[in-house]
Design an enzyme around this catalytic site. Structure first.
Site, PDB file in Angstrom:
ATOM      1  N   CYS A  81      -8.791 -19.186  -1.965  1.00 10.75           N
ATOM      2  CA  CYS A  81      -9.830 -18.355  -2.546  1.00 10.75           C
ATOM      3  C   CYS A  81      -9.419 -18.085  -3.985  1.00 10.75           C
ATOM      4  O   CYS A  81      -8.282 -17.692  -4.248  1.00 10.75           O
ATOM      5  CB  CYS A  81      -9.982 -17.040  -1.802  1.00 10.75           C
ATOM      6  SG  CYS A  81     -11.189 -15.934  -2.592  1.00 10.75           S
ATOM      7  N   GLY A 130       0.831  -1.197   0.000  1.00 12.72           N
ATOM      8  CA  GLY A 130       0.000   0.000   0.000  1.00 12.72           C
ATOM      9  C   GLY A 130       0.857   1.234   0.000  1.00 12.72           C
ATOM     10  O   GLY A 130       1.773   1.355   0.814  1.00 12.72           O
ATOM     11  N   CYS A 170     -13.036  -8.498  -6.393  1.00 18.57           N
ATOM     12  CA  CYS A 170     -12.645  -9.003  -5.074  1.00 18.57           C
ATOM     13  C   CYS A 170     -13.383  -8.204  -4.013  1.00 18.57           C
ATOM     14  O   CYS A 170     -13.382  -6.980  -4.041  1.00 18.57           O
ATOM     15  CB  CYS A 170     -11.148  -8.847  -4.872  1.00 18.57           C
ATOM     16  SG  CYS A 170     -10.629  -9.357  -3.220  1.00 18.57           S
ATOM     17  N   ASN A 208      -6.349  -4.973   7.270  1.00 19.53           N
ATOM     18  CA  ASN A 208      -6.137  -5.295   5.870  1.00 19.53           C
ATOM     19  C   ASN A 208      -7.315  -6.162   5.455  1.00 19.53           C
ATOM     20  O   ASN A 208      -7.649  -7.097   6.154  1.00 19.53           O
ATOM     21  CB  ASN A 208      -4.809  -6.074   5.729  1.00 19.53           C
ATOM     22  CG  ASN A 208      -4.623  -6.689   4.355  1.00 19.53           C
ATOM     23  OD1 ASN A 208      -4.062  -7.766   4.210  1.00 19.53           O
ATOM     24  ND2 ASN A 208      -5.101  -6.025   3.319  1.00 19.53           N
ATOM     25  N   GLY A 209      -7.962  -5.803   4.346  1.00 21.34           N
ATOM     26  CA  GLY A 209      -9.085  -6.608   3.887  1.00 21.34           C
ATOM     27  C   GLY A 209     -10.379  -5.827   3.884  1.00 21.34           C
ATOM     28  O   GLY A 209     -10.372  -4.593   3.996  1.00 21.34           O
ATOM     29  N   TYR A 258       0.712 -12.505  -7.008  1.00 19.03           N
ATOM     30  CA  TYR A 258       1.127 -11.138  -7.263  1.00 19.03           C
ATOM     31  C   TYR A 258       1.465 -10.314  -6.030  1.00 19.03           C
ATOM     32  O   TYR A 258       2.465  -9.599  -6.016  1.00 19.03           O
ATOM     33  CB  TYR A 258      -0.005 -10.439  -8.023  1.00 19.03           C
ATOM     34  CG  TYR A 258       0.115  -8.944  -8.124  1.00 19.03           C
ATOM     35  CD1 TYR A 258       1.001  -8.381  -9.032  1.00 19.03           C
ATOM     36  CD2 TYR A 258      -0.644  -8.104  -7.326  1.00 19.03           C
ATOM     37  CE1 TYR A 258       1.123  -7.003  -9.137  1.00 19.03           C
ATOM     38  CE2 TYR A 258      -0.531  -6.729  -7.430  1.00 19.03           C
ATOM     39  CZ  TYR A 258       0.352  -6.176  -8.332  1.00 19.03           C
ATOM     40  OH  TYR A 258       0.475  -4.827  -8.430  1.00 19.03           O
ATOM     41  N   CYS A 280     -12.120 -14.381  -7.700  1.00 22.91           N
ATOM     42  CA  CYS A 280     -12.023 -13.452  -8.831  1.00 22.91           C
ATOM     43  C   CYS A 280     -11.895 -14.206 -10.166  1.00 22.91           C
ATOM     44  O   CYS A 280     -12.050 -13.608 -11.223  1.00 22.91           O
ATOM     45  CB  CYS A 280     -10.897 -12.453  -8.626  1.00 22.91           C
ATOM     46  SG  CYS A 280      -9.384 -13.176  -8.026  1.00 22.91           S
TER      47      CYS A 280
HETATM   48  P1  5GP Z   1      -3.462  -4.553 -17.030  1.00 25.47           P
HETATM   49  O1  5GP Z   1      -2.856  -5.011 -18.320  1.00 25.47           O
HETATM   50  O2  5GP Z   1      -4.570  -5.400 -16.609  1.00 25.47           O
HETATM   51  O3  5GP Z   1      -3.802  -3.106 -17.083  1.00 25.47           O
HETATM   52  O4  5GP Z   1      -2.336  -4.653 -15.897  1.00 25.47           O
HETATM   53  C1  5GP Z   1      -1.821  -5.880 -15.541  1.00 25.47           C
HETATM   54  C2  5GP Z   1      -0.542  -5.668 -14.799  1.00 25.47           C
HETATM   55  O5  5GP Z   1      -0.665  -4.668 -13.812  1.00 25.47           O
HETATM   56  C3  5GP Z   1      -0.016  -6.847 -14.076  1.00 25.47           C
HETATM   57  O6  5GP Z   1       1.384  -6.753 -14.185  1.00 25.47           O
HETATM   58  C4  5GP Z   1      -0.447  -6.652 -12.654  1.00 25.47           C
HETATM   59  O7  5GP Z   1       0.660  -7.005 -11.859  1.00 25.47           O
HETATM   60  C5  5GP Z   1      -0.726  -5.189 -12.530  1.00 25.47           C
HETATM   61  N1  5GP Z   1      -2.035  -4.686 -12.082  1.00 25.47           N
HETATM   62  C6  5GP Z   1      -2.625  -3.622 -12.650  1.00 25.47           C
HETATM   63  N2  5GP Z   1      -3.748  -3.294 -12.019  1.00 25.47           N
HETATM   64  C7  5GP Z   1      -3.915  -4.141 -11.033  1.00 25.47           C
HETATM   65  C8  5GP Z   1      -4.911  -4.272 -10.027  1.00 25.47           C
HETATM   66  O8  5GP Z   1      -5.863  -3.515  -9.906  1.00 25.47           O
HETATM   67  N3  5GP Z   1      -4.763  -5.289  -9.186  1.00 25.47           N
HETATM   68  C9  5GP Z   1      -3.726  -6.150  -9.303  1.00 25.47           C
HETATM   69  N4  5GP Z   1      -3.669  -7.152  -8.463  1.00 25.47           N
HETATM   70  N5  5GP Z   1      -2.766  -6.031 -10.215  1.00 25.47           N
HETATM   71  C10 5GP Z   1      -2.836  -5.041 -11.082  1.00 25.47           C
HETATM   72 FE1  SF4 Z   2      -9.892 -11.411  -3.690  1.00 20.79          FE
HETATM   73 FE2  SF4 Z   2      -9.297 -13.018  -5.708  1.00 20.79          FE
HETATM   74 FE3  SF4 Z   2      -7.779 -12.958  -3.517  1.00 20.79          FE
HETATM   75 FE4  SF4 Z   2     -10.178 -14.072  -3.407  1.00 20.79          FE
HETATM   76  S1  SF4 Z   2      -8.431 -14.779  -4.649  1.00 20.79           S
HETATM   77  S2  SF4 Z   2      -9.308 -12.665  -1.920  1.00 20.79           S
HETATM   78  S3  SF4 Z   2     -11.341 -12.738  -4.793  1.00 20.79           S
HETATM   79  S4  SF4 Z   2      -8.072 -11.290  -4.982  1.00 20.79           S
HETATM   80 MG    MG Z   3       2.847  -6.367 -12.852  1.00 23.09          MG
END
Ligand code: 5GP
Ligand code: SF4
Ligand code: MG
Length: 461
Positions: free
Chosen positions: A439, A29, A390, A106-107, A251, A442
């Protein structure tokens, strides 16, 4: 978000240690940072918008320093519910009949709105739009219970995916939702000559190591732990089937640690290996989208025998792009962050990334590689298509913004301009991470810890 907490039987510079812990959790964050420190009498709080290093300069750290500090908590914020405002930053504090309390979480609580409305009817007051205030008010309301009992009772009332640290002047508490969707680990620092060392709670092990603590264990799903003069205590409040968030491994979490016994880096390599088995393609080099695609790209290269190479340079001073709140800001950040190297010139490239969320970053990156002379770009993704929002604290955007919720794989391929596009299967992902349960809401739309009734319904639309 990232949370951190310390209980030290001996006086220690907890402001500084908390700073170190939060700095290690910065990737969780980047919008705001804050901490509380107490010596048993005084209770200092400081928080603000910005990175840990921006919020806490020497002067502000000095303001938090207490010579006999025993308890502290800290938070780095990544906004999901409650907008990006200073009064929404954490830790949140309140005065109760149990003394002053600080909470960092967190959450997301999926029923926070209902619980809040119920409490408003009963005359409760709220100062923020933050979920944590509901938790804090629930704890404060149980005036006939002690802090541990009141917290256990609040845990039973709130549903969702959460991991929290809570402190009074004399106690540190930590708890994880019944399914353990969000992570929380326990550590301990070595004590000086025979003394018991400080107890540490953190979202990830990297924050334990940052303060010289070793990992003791993960807080269990549905478990409440607390630390005080008599040591560490535990209560299993409401354990249910464990389903930790698969995105922590895909990630979110730093690669230098393990959560719930599963090493993050190794699991990312296994995802890449699995992806190479499931979705092979002929090419010259395997290129990660740094940093989040590196582990999976190593695995893909290993399994396919195609050499790994750095085809994208990442400016080490750039942060995580997804934390930027608007689309324009995210696009600018990609430009500031990534540029192609000569490795891709004249080559057929397998580009590996951890996820496609909106698809916009991915399109920009594919363009970058083509402009730099890549002859083919084969996009491989180490998570399945994200089709659902999520509700447990990861900001993967509203459903209508998720490109995979409205487009087929072929349509996404065309949109991002790749020659081929393939995702790991859900089964393959589960195998690669291992563990008991996960989980994957998503990807599947099956939410193990419930969905909101009233709030966030527009997110589902
Ligand atoms: P996109 O192509 O979907 O715009 O971006 C994908 C890339 O950005 C991935 O490398 C991912 O790590 C990161 N990313 C971008 N936005 C988000 C988000 O809202 N949540 C998550 N978990 N990753 C994101
Ligand atoms: Fe959220 Fe997906 Fe993680 Fe479940 S797996 S907690 S829906 S990001
Ligand atoms: Mg990335």
């Amino acid at each position: 978000c990232g949370v951190f907490g310390l209980y030290s039987p001996e006086p220690a510079d907890l402001a500084w240690l908390t700073y170190l812990g939060l700095f290690a959790l910065q990737h969780r964050g980047q919008e705001a940072a804050g901490m509380c420190v107490s010596d048993g009498e005084r209770f200092h709080v400081d928080k603000d918008l910005g990175l840990v290093t921006q919020v806490f300069d020497e002067r502000r750290l000095d303001g938090l320093r207490l010579p006999n500090a025993r308890v502290s908590i800290g938070h780095v914020r990544y906004s999901t519910t409650g907008s990006n405002l200073r009064f929404n930053s954490q830790p949140l504090t309140t005065r109760t009949n149990k003394g002053i309390l600080g909470l960092a979480h967190n959450g997301n609580f999926v029923n926070a709105r209902e619980v809040r409305n119920g409490m408003l009817m009963e005359g409760a007051l709220f100062q923020t739009t933050n979920d944590s205030e509901v938790m804090l008010n629930l704890i404060a309301r149980e005036s006939h219970m002690d802090l541990v009992e009141a917290t256990a009772s609040a845990m039973k009332e709130l549903k969702g995916g959460y991991a929290c640290v809570l402190m009074s002047r004399t106690q540190l508490l930590g708890f994880r939702d019944p399914h353990g969707v969000r992570p929380l680990v326990i550590g301990q620092r070595p004590g000086a000559d025979g003394h018991v060392g400080a107890w540490v709670l953190a979202s990830e092990p990297c924050a334990l190591y940052a303060v010289g603590a070793r990992l003791v264990r993960d807080v269990q799903p549905g478990e409440l732990v607390w630390m005080d003069r008599d040591g560490m205590h535990s209560l299993m409040v409401e354990p249910k089937r464990p389903t930790p968030c698969s995105f922590e491994w895909i990630y979110f979490a730093r690669s230098d640690g393990a959560l719930d016994g599963v090493d993050i880096h190794e699991s990312r390599i296994r995802m890449g290996e699995q992806l190479a088995r499931e979705k092979p393609v002929e090419a010259d080099i395997v290129v990660p989208v740094p940093d989040s695609g590196i582990g999976a790209a190593i695995g893909y290269a290993r399994q396919s025998g195609i050499p790994f190479d750095y085809g994208l340079y990442k400016n080490p001073y750039a942060g995580r792009t997804f934390i930027a709140p608007t689309q324009e800001a995210r696009e600018l950040k990609v430009k500031m962050k990534l540029s192609p190297t000569s490795a891709v010139r004249g080559r057929r490239v397998i580009l590996v990334d951890d996820s496609i969320v909106r698809g916009t970053t991915s399109r920009q990156i594919v363009n970058l590689l083509r402009d730099a002379g890549a002859t083919e770009v084969h996009f491989r993704v180490s998570s399945p298509p994200i089709t659902h929002p999520c509700f447990y604290g990861i900001d993967t955007a509203a459903r209508k913004e998720l490109v995979a919720s409205t487009h087929s794989v072929e349509e996404i391929r065309e949109l991002i301009g790749a020659d081929t596009l393939a995702f790991i299967s859900e089964r393959g992902l589960r195998q690669a991470i291992g563990g008991q349960g996960l989980c994957g809401a998503c990807f599947t739309g099956e939410y193990p810890a419930g969905t909101p009734l009233l709030n966030d319904v527009d997110k589902l639309a």
